[in-house]
Design a protein around this motif. Structure first.
Motif, PDB file in Angstrom:
ATOM      1  N   THR B  32       0.829  -0.962   0.232  1.00 16.15           N
ATOM      2  CA  THR B  32       0.202  -0.161   0.259  1.00 16.15           C
ATOM      3  C   THR B  32       1.152   0.762  -0.150  1.00 16.15           C
ATOM      4  O   THR B  32       0.531   2.214  -0.870  1.00 16.15           O
ATOM      5  N   THR B  35       2.052   1.803  -3.475  1.00 15.15           N
ATOM      6  CA  THR B  35       0.953   1.878  -4.225  1.00 15.15           C
ATOM      7  C   THR B  35       0.644   3.428  -4.110  1.00 15.15           C
ATOM      8  O   THR B  35       1.014   4.478  -4.998  1.00 15.15           O
ATOM      9  N   GLY B  36       1.102   3.465  -3.145  1.00 19.05           N
ATOM     10  CA  GLY B  36      -0.125   4.894  -2.801  1.00 19.05           C
ATOM     11  C   GLY B  36       1.119   6.207  -2.804  1.00 19.05           C
ATOM     12  O   GLY B  36       0.541   7.050  -3.153  1.00 19.05           O
ATOM     13  N   VAL B 207      -5.409   4.954   0.093  1.00 18.66           N
ATOM     14  CA  VAL B 207      -4.171   3.889   0.251  1.00 18.66           C
ATOM     15  C   VAL B 207      -3.706   4.121   1.048  1.00 18.66           C
ATOM     16  O   VAL B 207      -2.734   3.247   1.740  1.00 18.66           O
ATOM     17  N   GLY B 211      -1.807   1.884   4.418  1.00 18.22           N
ATOM     18  CA  GLY B 211      -0.121   1.846   4.611  1.00 18.22           C
ATOM     19  C   GLY B 211       0.427   2.197   6.013  1.00 18.22           C
ATOM     20  O   GLY B 211       0.872   1.870   6.189  1.00 18.22           O
TER      21      GLY B 211
END
Lengths: 157, 247
Positions: B32, B35-36, B207, B211
């Motif tokens: 996460t 990606t975040g 996200v 995370g």
């Protein structure tokens, strides 16, 4: 629950809520002092101390900003849509300063609602949007909060 | 539920089960956060007024959320430690305080960096910022108590009381922007209304929040496990673990 634990539970609850009540009462007593700034209405009504350094927060009135050609002097008007205060400031303004933007000015009130500011801070609201969206809204004649642009009635954010 | 609560009383049981949880939280955190961050910094649109500087929200908001929920967890654990004398809860308080302090500092620091270009100042003594600074000092207080008091159960009691007393600060932080005039803007996200932000901006933020929570879980589990090993070092099972690692 055995009585000993129950007693300790009551003690913990008493500690938390008792302390919360103490702090709550203190905050109520200090309510006015915790506010970061006065509103233009409070200045006009004489609620703000004269001659002391205070902060005033409000929206910059559309079309009221005038800059001096020779110096950094800027004058503009601040409003909370009830009353208006004139502000004079000499210095560099933050990026977000513009007409219709909420700002906080710090300085002294010199009679008749003129604030001579030595610090100007921009106040950002809680709304975020991509530039394309705001352009599209402007084309449609709407403000960022979706209200029409012409009557400036939206409350301070 | 009660069975789970009672088993939590056993540090050995928690050590075993948390070892199984760790890789899951670790994987989720890496996934996460990676990606975040990429999504937030490269693909989310810029703001119409602040431009790119608004992107600091993707660190600032999760850090601030974590700073406050970590303190609430500490207070709950402190209460459990005081009432039920659960050793694990006391260990959690000790493990969580430095982590929460770091998140609080991160929130204050990113806020200052954002405040300079946006507001025109690094710091202003408004209610939200001051309450957050008090939270940092409360964390420092818990850390100091843990460091200063030699006896473990006395230190745990003192920190639990400070965490419970400091709990009053959490609603003050949350509602400061509504109760008083502050320079800090009100919350963008409310449970009752739809966010004042389009989805392509808040989804990466969500996200990032997930995370940060997973990262927090990993760090807390690691620190609590260390604490368990240190305090249970005289027990049979810890000696067995150490011996098996040495071989």
């Amino acid at each position: 629950m055995n009585p000993k634990r129950k007693q300790r539970l009551i003690l913990v609850l008493f500690l938390v809520f008792g302390f919360a009540a103490v702090v709550g009462l203190m905050l109520v007593a200090l309510k006015e002092n915790i506010n970061l700034f006065y509103s233009p209405s409070q200045i006009v009504n004489g609620e703000a101390p004269e001659g002391a350094r205070i902060r005033v927060g409000g929206m910059v009135v559309n079309g009221s900003v005038s800059r001096d050609n020779q110096s950094l002097l800027v004058s503009f008007q601040l409003t909370d849509y009830k009353s208006t205060v004139a502000v004079q400031y000499s210095g560099i303004l933050p990026d977000l300063f513009r007409e219709g933007q909420g700002i906080v000015a710090m300085g002294k009130v010199s009679g008749r609602g003129l604030l001579v500011a030595d610090e100007v801070l921009a106040k950002h609201d809680e709304k975020y949007m991509p530039p394309e969206v705001s352009d599209a809204l402007k084309k449609a004649g709407k403000q960022e909060d979706g209200s029409d642009i012409i009557p400036a009635q939206s409350s301070e954010k | 539920m009660w069975a789970f609560f009672h088993r939590l009383g056993s540090p050995k049981w928690f050590y075993d089960i948390s070892g199984k949880w760790l890789p899951w939280f670790g994987g989720l955190a890496v996934l996460t956060l990676a990606t975040g961050i990429v999504w937030a910094l490269l693909y989310a649109p810029a703001d119409y007024q602040q431009g790119n500087s608004f992107r600091i929200i993707y660190i600032h908001v999760p850090a601030a959320i974590l700073a406050q929920s970590c303190f609430m967890m500490m207070a709950v654990a402190g209460a459990i430690g005081l009432i039920w004398k659960m050793k694990l809860a006391d260990m959690f308080v000790k493990a969580a305080a430095p982590v929460g302090a770091s998140f609080t500092f991160l929130a204050l620091f990113t806020g200052a960096v954002w405040g300079k270009p946006t507001w025109g100042t690094w710091w202003v003594w408004d209610a939200r910022l001051t309450a957050m600074l008090i939270l940092l000092f409360l964390y420092f207080g818990v850390i100091a108590l843990q460091a200063a008091i030699e006896d473990f159960s006395v230190a745990a009691k003192a920190s639990a009381v400070l965490a419970l007393v400091g709990l009053v600060n959490i609603p003050i932080i949350k509602y400061s922007v509504e109760w008083w005039n502050t320079l800090h803007q009100p919350a963008t996200f409310k449970l009752t209304e739809k966010p004042a932000m389009p989805a392509e901006m808040w989804v990466p933020l969500l996200v990032m929040v997930i995370g940060f929570y997973s990262f927090f879980a990993v760090v807390i589990l690691l620190r609590t496990r260390n604490e368990i090993l240190e305090r249970e070092r005289r027990t049979r099972w810890v000696k067995d673990i150490v011996l098996s690692k040495v071989k």
